[in-house]
Design a protein around this motif. Structure first.
Motif, short mmCIF file in Angstrom:
data_model
loop_
_atom_site.label_atom_id
_atom_site.label_comp_id
_atom_site.label_asym_id
_atom_site.label_seq_id
_atom_site.Cartn_x
_atom_site.Cartn_y
_atom_site.Cartn_z
N ARG A 450 0.81 -1.17 -0.03
CA ARG A 450 -0.05 -0.13 -0.02
C ARG A 450 0.88 1.34 0.06
O ARG A 450 1.79 1.48 0.92
N GLY A 451 0.55 2.19 -0.90
CA GLY A 451 1.13 3.25 -0.97
C GLY A 451 2.42 3.42 -2.05
O GLY A 451 3.02 4.34 -2.32
N THR A 452 2.70 2.32 -2.78
CA THR A 452 3.41 2.20 -3.62
C THR A 452 2.86 1.75 -5.17
O THR A 452 1.68 1.73 -4.96
N ALA A 453 3.68 1.82 -5.88
CA ALA A 453 3.27 1.65 -7.48
C ALA A 453 2.58 0.23 -7.48
O ALA A 453 1.80 -0.15 -8.42
N MET A 454 2.88 -0.71 -6.66
CA MET A 454 2.52 -1.99 -6.62
C MET A 454 0.81 -2.25 -6.39
O MET A 454 0.31 -3.09 -6.86
N THR A 455 0.20 -1.08 -5.94
CA THR A 455 -1.26 -1.16 -5.58
C THR A 455 -1.95 -1.35 -6.80
O THR A 455 -3.06 -1.77 -6.73
N ALA A 456 -1.24 -0.84 -7.94
CA ALA A 456 -2.10 -0.92 -9.27
C ALA A 456 -2.62 -2.08 -9.64
O ALA A 456 -3.39 -2.45 -10.33
N LYS A 457 -1.78 -3.04 -8.95
CA LYS A 457 -2.26 -4.47 -9.21
C LYS A 457 -3.57 -4.82 -8.60
O LYS A 457 -4.39 -5.74 -9.29
N PHE A 458 -4.07 -3.92 -7.73
CA PHE A 458 -5.44 -4.25 -7.03
C PHE A 458 -6.34 -3.22 -7.48
O PHE A 458 -7.27 -2.88 -6.82
N HIS A 459 -6.12 -2.86 -8.90
CA HIS A 459 -7.04 -1.74 -9.19
C HIS A 459 -8.55 -1.94 -9.25
O HIS A 459 -9.45 -1.17 -9.12
N ASP A 460 -8.83 -3.31 -9.39
CA ASP A 460 -10.36 -3.77 -9.43
C ASP A 460 -10.85 -4.26 -7.92
O ASP A 460 -12.27 -4.59 -7.91
N THR A 461 -10.35 -3.77 -7.12
CA THR A 461 -10.70 -3.99 -5.59
C THR A 461 -11.30 -2.70 -4.78
O THR A 461 -10.80 -1.55 -5.23
N TYR A 462 -12.10 -2.98 -3.95
CA TYR A 462 -12.73 -1.97 -3.13
C TYR A 462 -11.51 -1.09 -2.21
O TYR A 462 -11.50 0.02 -2.04
#
Length: 475
Positions: A450-462
């Protein structure tokens, strides 16, 4: 020899060939590229096959309005609109062609007729341009044709005849609309496409149209979500389409656009509050052109069939039985099981409200019938789209935890995990709510990046949606 035959044939029949090509092009464009404007025009009027109604056409232009409205009612049928418009434009062009032939233009008069048809077809790109105005032009063109026929032999008599016919022509055909010369209204056509496919119950087509549209509007997304809710798939698709628009925060007021009023009617009808649906349908009818909208009249009949007010339902059904397109539906509607089924979901709370506050209405609908899944999903999804995790948890406890089949959806599981993390819930409490272990493991992974570019992997989550929009509101 063959070249001479072809040249002779072309010289003789080129006007007919141009007209056939023009008619085919006009029909194909309106049928395949611009068909939904026809349904909008048909729904914003009603034509009754009664002597009293026909007598209501009076004043200047009564014949043009009567004829235009008569043909507009048949826009109801999928393949009728383009054919009717093309035929009427051909009639206008033919009369104008005859006028110029009488004035000595020969075959070039065909080009003038084609130009006139093209200009009038262009004016029909505008969503509010009526067929009555085209008939008004046809009426005046007919008068000019009569005068031009006499003009060939007696010019003075033709001028006298024109002066004599102008006043009767004004009484019959009135003043043609100025109209608007506008390019095709593609964005509006897309909205009307989604609206009508939704109205016909083609929810798969609604899904396809909205998901493939790169310029979505709040109105098309609203209809998309409403269609998904009726299939029980609103929480599965809520985050797929942006901007997220459910319509639950809209309210009818002095500044509310007619389009929103009509959509609020659709929202409350689907949710089960027929009182508010009836109110919006009545207002939609009042604000429609000439205070008549056949789709709103049909909705008023449906609302009263559901609420059991048979005398009121009969009033609206009686009107629709006098139409051509809706007569069969009006005769069958009282015995249709769908209205008895929807009666189970009506708001049974005995309250007087000062306004259409959606949350209160949704709670009342669920208290009246906890099995109303559309209202349940709209309540929970409204909580989530506004970032109100606390209300979501409270509503989930109230309406989901004691159900025989709890509403286990990935979206809801993800939101519950945010609440649990914020309130430092115990493992036992987490396991009481979270039944999808994959969501639990994904949430732990999300928190690590969370807070890094890696969160884009979870773009379809709430989780991603919440942090993008309401990060400071975490419980």
């Amino acid at each position: 020899m063959n070249i001479k035959i072809i040249t002779s044939f072309f010289k003789r029949y080129w006007p007919l060939g141009l007209i056939i090509l023009w008619a085919a092009g006009c029909w194909a464009f309106f049928q395949f590229c611009y068909p939904y404007h026809f349904f909008y025009k048909e729904q914003n009027q009603i034509f009754l096959w009664t002597a009293d109604y026909l007598q209501s056409y009076n004043g200047p232009g009564w014949l043009a309005r009567l004829t235009g409205d008569f043909f507009t009612q048949f826009y109801y049928y999928i393949f009728a609109g383009a054919a009717i418009l093309t035929a009427i434009l051909l009639l206008l062009g033919d009369i104008i062609r005859r006028i110029f032939q009488n004035l000595g233009c020969g075959k070039w008069a065909y080009l003038v007729g084609i130009a006139a048809m093209t200009i009038e077809a262009w004016r029909h790109f505008y969503y509010d341009y009526s067929l009555s105005s085209t008939f008004s032009l046809i009426g005046y063109a007919f008068i000019l044709w009569l005068c031009s026929t006499v003009f060939k032999k007696r010019k003075m008599l033709a001028c006298a005849l024109l002066a004599l016919l102008l006043f009767p022509g004004w009484l019959l055909f009135g003043k043609p609309e100025a109209g608007k010369f506008t390019s095709p209204e593609w964005q509006l056509e897309k909205l009307l496409a989604v609206d009508n496919e939704y109205n016909w119950g083609n929810y798969g087509r609604v899904k396809q149209l909205v998901e493939n549209d790169t310029n979505r509007t709040p109105y098309t997304v609203f209809l998309y979500n409403l269609a998904q809710a009726q299939k029980g798939e609103l929480p599965d698709n809520l985050l797929k389409i942006t901007p997220i628009e459910m319509g639950t925060l809209w309210q009818i007021g002095p500044e509310a656009p007619l389009l929103e009023i009509k959509m609020i009617n659709e929202l409350y009808y689907v949710l089960g509050d027929v009182t508010y649906a009836e109110r919006a349908a009545m207002m939609g009818n009042v604000f429609a052109p000439d205070n008549r909208n056949v789709r709103m009249i049909k909705r008023l009949a449906e609302c009263n069939l559901i609420s059991g007010d048979q005398p009121a339902a009969n009033k609206y059904l009686g009107i629709l039985k006098k139409t051509y397109a809706y007569r069969n539906w009006a005769e069958k509607a009282p015995s249709m099981p769908v209205y008895k089924e929807k009666a189970q979901f009506i708001n049974k709370k005995d309250t007087i409200r000062l306004g259409d506050f959606a949350r209160t209405i949704l709670l009342e609908l669920l208290d009246s019938n906890p099995q109303n899944l559309v209202a349940l999903d709209y309540l929970l999804c409204t909580d989530l789209t506004t970032g109100d995790i606390g209300s979501f948890k409270s509503d989930y406890d109230r309406y989901c935890m004691d159900r025989n089949a709890p509403r286990i959806k990935p979206l809801y599981q993800q939101a519950l995990l945010i609440y649990m993390a914020g309130t430092q819930a115990t493992n036992d409490e987490i396991l009481r709510y979270v039944k999808d272990m994959k969501q639990l493991s994904d949430f732990n992974e999300y928190n690590k990046v969370r807070g890094t570019a890696m969160t884009a992997k979870f773009h379809d989550t709430y989780w991603y949606y919440y942090d993008q929009n309401y990060q400071n509101k975490r419980p």
